[in-house]
Write an enzyme that holds these catalytic residues in place. Sequence first.
Site, PDB file in Angstrom:
ATOM      1  N   GLY A 116      17.017 -50.695  10.442  1.00 20.59           N
ATOM      2  CA  GLY A 116      16.551 -49.314  10.422  1.00 20.59           C
ATOM      3  C   GLY A 116      16.467 -48.738  11.819  1.00 20.59           C
ATOM      4  O   GLY A 116      15.609 -47.926  12.134  1.00 20.59           O
ATOM      5  N   ALA A 117      17.387 -49.176  12.687  1.00 23.76           N
ATOM      6  CA  ALA A 117      17.502 -48.603  14.031  1.00 23.76           C
ATOM      7  C   ALA A 117      16.282 -48.844  14.917  1.00 23.76           C
ATOM      8  O   ALA A 117      16.090 -48.154  15.902  1.00 23.76           O
ATOM      9  CB  ALA A 117      17.789 -47.099  13.949  1.00 23.76           C
ATOM     10  N   HIS A 137      28.403 -50.016   6.725  1.00 24.34           N
ATOM     11  CA  HIS A 137      27.180 -50.593   7.257  1.00 24.34           C
ATOM     12  C   HIS A 137      26.129 -50.649   6.141  1.00 24.34           C
ATOM     13  O   HIS A 137      25.945 -49.677   5.415  1.00 24.34           O
ATOM     14  CB  HIS A 137      26.692 -49.711   8.413  1.00 24.34           C
ATOM     15  CG  HIS A 137      25.628 -50.347   9.230  1.00 24.34           C
ATOM     16  ND1 HIS A 137      25.801 -51.564   9.845  1.00 24.34           N
ATOM     17  CD2 HIS A 137      24.368 -49.946   9.541  1.00 24.34           C
ATOM     18  CE1 HIS A 137      24.699 -51.876  10.505  1.00 24.34           C
ATOM     19  NE2 HIS A 137      23.813 -50.913  10.324  1.00 24.34           N
ATOM     20  N   SER A 195      21.477 -55.423  10.658  1.00 28.44           N
ATOM     21  CA  SER A 195      21.468 -54.291  11.578  1.00 28.44           C
ATOM     22  C   SER A 195      20.429 -54.533  12.675  1.00 28.44           C
ATOM     23  O   SER A 195      20.471 -55.567  13.335  1.00 28.44           O
ATOM     24  CB  SER A 195      21.211 -53.004  10.792  1.00 28.44           C
ATOM     25  OG  SER A 195      21.518 -51.889  11.568  1.00 28.44           O
ATOM     26  N   ALA A 196      19.473 -53.608  12.877  1.00 23.36           N
ATOM     27  CA  ALA A 196      18.430 -53.866  13.874  1.00 23.36           C
ATOM     28  C   ALA A 196      17.689 -55.158  13.533  1.00 23.36           C
ATOM     29  O   ALA A 196      17.191 -55.852  14.417  1.00 23.36           O
ATOM     30  CB  ALA A 196      17.456 -52.694  13.940  1.00 23.36           C
ATOM     31  N   ASP A 246      31.705 -51.504   9.364  1.00 25.97           N
ATOM     32  CA  ASP A 246      30.334 -51.252   9.819  1.00 25.97           C
ATOM     33  C   ASP A 246      30.211 -49.935  10.588  1.00 25.97           C
ATOM     34  O   ASP A 246      29.184 -49.270  10.543  1.00 25.97           O
ATOM     35  CB  ASP A 246      29.865 -52.392  10.744  1.00 25.97           C
ATOM     36  CG  ASP A 246      28.936 -53.378  10.042  1.00 25.97           C
ATOM     37  OD1 ASP A 246      28.136 -52.944   9.200  1.00 25.97           O
ATOM     38  OD2 ASP A 246      29.017 -54.581  10.350  1.00 25.97           O
TER      39      ASP A 246
END
Length: 597
Positions: free
Chosen positions: A125-126, A453, A212-213, A338
């Site tokens: 979630g960045a 992604h 991701s993050a 992605d």
Amino acid sequence: LGASRLGPSPGCLAVASAAKLGSVYTEGGFVEGVNKKLSLFGDSIDIFKGIPFAAAPKALEKPERHPGWQGTLKAKSFKKRCLQATLTQDSTYGNEDCLYLNIWVPQGRKEVSHDLPVMIWIYGGAFLMGASQGANFLSNYLYDGEEIATRGNVIVVTFNYRVGPLGFLSTGDSNLPGNYGLWDQHMAIAWVKRNIEAFGGDPDNITLFGESAGGASVSLQTLSPYNKGLIKRAISQSGVGLCPWAIQQDPLFWAKRIAEKVGCPVDDTSKMAGCLKITDPRALTLAYKLPLGSTEYPKLHYLSFVPVIDGDFIPDDPVNLYANAADVDYIAGTNDMDGHLFVGMDVPAINSNKQDVTEEDFYKLVSGLTVTKGLRGANATYEVYTEPWAQDSSQETRKKTMVDLETDILFLIPTKIAVAQHKSHAKSANTYTYLFSQPSRMPIYPKWMGADHADDLQYVFGKPFATPLGYRAQDRTVSKAMIAYWTNFARTGDPNTGHSTVPANWDPYTLEDDNYLEINKQMDSNSMKLHLRTNYLQFWTQTYQALPTVTSAGASLLPPEDNSQASPVPPADNSGAPTEPSAGDSEVAQMPVVIGF
């Protein structure tokens, strides 16, 4: 009369009775979850939701141990996420008091489980958003651990960590060292190590996995000296600590912008830190907004509140820390498209059949992603990526090239470097890598679309089984395979052997073969492949790297307010020098974070 009130006699119940944990003693006190029956045969799962693994955190401070509680804690519902901006970024939701975890323990008929492998999930979630349970679809949460736990016979743990400015704001010095969200993650891992035995888990067999993050977080946790001896294995999906968005090189620049917005001093980091700590945390959260409209530079540059090299939790550039992960078995991989999510934000025409993308569009994207190497970097990159256009310059080819560019820079090349680094430092540890290529199920996407992604999440968490209405048989095939590989790996360190059978043998990665497993609905002996995009890896790690740097990675590039700047244009015949995005009066902190919804 008494017997009829009680229902069937105990003899009839024996068939359905199952082992269950009941009340569990932890370092904080007793906790009680819910036991959910799964079949007539006595299989069940114990589910605990909302166990605190740390005290309510103080703003911009490291987390501390929880003082414990009296009586029995009823752990029956998910706690709120950590305080974060809503998707529209005009208000906040969640709580400051958010450091809680959830546990799924599969049970058989005879006796309660013991010595089970433990899998701890870190959400993406960045570094800006996210929650331990994920989004809610069809009254089923994305990160519900039940399918993984029951199909793989493992314990699954999910937890919250602080995100956004409250999790990652840093002045780049000891006044606000940052990485609070990473310390939260570490506290959760350490709590599991100390307490999971009481739930039937093996404290010496803990696997981290994340996307991701969250994948970058998994990577950074294995590289931090603070986790020595806590982590046995790790899986990074679409994100490693070497990704350009995973480390903020210029945290003070962004800290000052937040301080200005909330009226704190900016010239003295000690005063700034003191002021920020007593500012309303909701105001701090809303002081940063990710620009969602059109921007001067690719979105990558605006992802600001992410981990930093603090000389403590992350003592050095992550590329130099792989000796710390020498004993950790590691899987890292990416999705074949992605980068699509990010190109879709940077160049919206990519998803429209009615809109074309031009050479200028591509060159502008290239320029924005190669700012540190200036004009020479942009031209070299443009040349390498447009080479195939000589044979085929169709819109489909051009759009795919744009996706490849962002996939390479943001995910694939950093992951390939991370896997090679892990392998070259590993002692007894195993290394594996994969490419996930099951095409996206989004009907609005172009027909050439691969795996976007975050497309892998639904399969890893067993959604085709949990919510079968939305899926086809082939989706269940993919999900079954991924859960089998992931949970076998957690059990034995080898994705091929363990509790579940797998559709194809996954060979360990070697530097010579550069071999990887391609994961999709058609898996067989041909699923092991070699040398994925090796020529592009060589370009980025050798040719591009050797070019002189014109702005340091930490240089903050501020896009002009009036957007009056001339757009960069591609070289016509290698003679026309294109105008370059001016770095002098511009502003974006170099390459920070990513989104896994």
